[in-house]
Scaffold this motif. Structure first.
Motif, short mmCIF file in Angstrom:
data_model
loop_
_atom_site.label_atom_id
_atom_site.label_comp_id
_atom_site.label_asym_id
_atom_site.label_seq_id
_atom_site.Cartn_x
_atom_site.Cartn_y
_atom_site.Cartn_z
N SER A 2 110.57 6.04 0.29
CA SER A 2 109.33 6.73 0.68
C SER A 2 108.12 5.82 0.53
O SER A 2 107.22 5.84 1.38
N LEU A 3 108.08 5.03 -0.53
CA LEU A 3 106.98 4.08 -0.70
C LEU A 3 106.96 3.04 0.40
O LEU A 3 105.90 2.65 0.89
N LYS A 4 108.15 2.58 0.80
CA LYS A 4 108.23 1.60 1.89
C LYS A 4 107.69 2.20 3.18
O LYS A 4 106.95 1.55 3.93
N ALA A 5 108.04 3.46 3.45
CA ALA A 5 107.54 4.14 4.64
C ALA A 5 106.02 4.29 4.57
O ALA A 5 105.32 4.11 5.57
N GLN A 6 105.50 4.60 3.38
CA GLN A 6 104.06 4.73 3.20
C GLN A 6 103.36 3.40 3.50
O GLN A 6 102.34 3.38 4.18
N VAL A 7 103.92 2.32 3.02
CA VAL A 7 103.34 1.00 3.27
C VAL A 7 103.39 0.68 4.77
O VAL A 7 102.41 0.17 5.33
N ASP A 8 104.50 0.99 5.44
CA ASP A 8 104.61 0.75 6.88
C ASP A 8 103.54 1.52 7.65
O ASP A 8 102.89 0.97 8.55
N VAL A 9 103.35 2.78 7.31
CA VAL A 9 102.35 3.60 7.99
C VAL A 9 100.95 3.06 7.74
O VAL A 9 100.13 2.97 8.67
N MET A 10 100.68 2.66 6.51
CA MET A 10 99.35 2.13 6.20
C MET A 10 99.09 0.79 6.91
O MET A 10 97.97 0.52 7.35
N ARG A 11 100.12 -0.02 7.05
CA ARG A 11 99.96 -1.28 7.79
C ARG A 11 99.66 -1.02 9.26
O ARG A 11 98.83 -1.69 9.87
N ARG A 12 100.35 -0.03 9.82
CA ARG A 12 100.09 0.31 11.24
C ARG A 12 98.67 0.84 11.41
O ARG A 12 98.01 0.53 12.40
N LEU A 13 98.22 1.67 10.46
CA LEU A 13 96.84 2.16 10.52
C LEU A 13 95.85 1.01 10.45
O LEU A 13 94.84 1.01 11.16
N LEU A 14 96.12 0.03 9.62
CA LEU A 14 95.24 -1.12 9.49
C LEU A 14 95.20 -1.92 10.80
O LEU A 14 94.13 -2.32 11.25
N LYS A 15 96.37 -2.12 11.43
CA LYS A 15 96.42 -2.84 12.71
C LYS A 15 95.62 -2.11 13.78
O LYS A 15 94.87 -2.72 14.54
N ILE A 16 95.78 -0.79 13.82
CA ILE A 16 95.06 0.02 14.81
C ILE A 16 93.56 -0.05 14.55
O ILE A 16 92.75 -0.18 15.48
N SER A 17 93.19 0.01 13.28
CA SER A 17 91.78 -0.05 12.92
C SER A 17 91.17 -1.40 13.30
O SER A 17 90.07 -1.46 13.85
N LYS A 18 91.90 -2.47 13.02
CA LYS A 18 91.41 -3.80 13.39
C LYS A 18 91.30 -3.95 14.91
O LYS A 18 90.33 -4.52 15.41
N ALA A 19 92.28 -3.45 15.64
CA ALA A 19 92.25 -3.55 17.09
C ALA A 19 91.10 -2.76 17.69
O ALA A 19 90.43 -3.20 18.63
N SER A 20 90.81 -1.57 17.12
CA SER A 20 89.71 -0.76 17.63
C SER A 20 88.36 -1.41 17.31
O SER A 20 87.41 -1.29 18.07
N ASN A 21 88.26 -2.12 16.18
CA ASN A 21 87.01 -2.81 15.85
C ASN A 21 86.79 -4.02 16.74
O ASN A 21 85.66 -4.38 17.02
N LEU A 22 87.87 -4.67 17.18
CA LEU A 22 87.74 -5.82 18.07
C LEU A 22 87.30 -5.40 19.47
O LEU A 22 86.63 -6.15 20.17
N ASN A 23 87.70 -4.19 19.89
CA ASN A 23 87.39 -3.72 21.24
C ASN A 23 85.96 -3.19 21.35
O ASN A 23 85.50 -2.93 22.44
N LYS A 24 85.26 -3.05 20.25
CA LYS A 24 83.88 -2.51 20.31
C LYS A 24 82.90 -3.50 20.80
O LYS A 24 82.89 -4.62 20.76
#
Length: 186
Positions: free
Chosen positions: A164-186
């Motif tokens: 479960s912790l590994k899944a939590q880390v995977d989800v948080m990494r994906r959120l970080l990637k999405i957040s970084k990508a959305s900040n680059l597109n601004k």
């Protein structure tokens, strides 16, 4: 061990709900407050996504100790909060496993060793037993609710918690990637 996508999706949904309820994106929060809100949201989301196990009950109990967390936990967990905050019916220790262990240790200690090499085997097995006992104590401290577990249930719950912790880390990494990508597109 592979985590189902349904678990990750439920984790993501509840994590985003927790971020929204705790106003993580607000500028009035300090860095420390924001870090604690993110951690609390991620842990509560993991509890929601996983359901009722011994470690989830232990995690809810430890998170509920702080009264400030209770509103956010109720918001993320909803009706599950009441059920998960109740003591677990399986939280008692199994007395028969201790009986078996004592019986085994008693039989080992009753045996008379005639040669010196057999004495070395006995001392090495005692040393190994002590090491295992120490490691189990450390594992009990690491696992939420681990104090009330013994033997195989402790290992089973630890494996489930680690996945479960590994899944939590995977989800948080994906959120970080999405957040970084959305900040680059601004």
């Amino acid at each position: 061990m592979q985590v189902p996508n349904s678990f990750k999706l439920a984790l993501l949904k509840q994590m985003l709900l927790g971020f929204q309820l705790s106003a993580v994106s607000s500028n009035s929060m300090s860095f420390h407050e924001r870090k604690n809100a993110i951690k609390l949201s991620a842990d509560a989301a993991m509890v929601f996504a996983r359901g009722s196990t011994r470690w989830t009950r232990g995690l809810v109990a430890s998170l509920s100790k702080n009264r400030n967390n209770e509103d956010l936990l109720r918001g993320i967990l909803g009706k599950k909060y009441e059920r998960l905050s109740l003591p677990c019916c399986n939280s008692w220790k199994i007395p028969r496993s201790r009986k078996i262990l004592k019986r085994c240790l008693g039989l080992c200690s009753r045996r008379k060793k005639a040669t010196g090499t057999q004495h070395d085997v006995k001392s090495s097995s005692t040393l190994a037993r002590r090491l295992v006992k120490k490691r189990i104590q450390v594992l009990k401290k690491l696992l939420p609710g681990g104090d009330s577990m013994e033997g195989f249930s402790l290992l089973d719950q630890t494996l489930d918690y680690a996945v479960s912790l590994k899944a939590q880390v995977d989800v948080m990494r994906r959120l970080l990637k999405i957040s970084k990508a959305s900040n680059l597109n601004k």
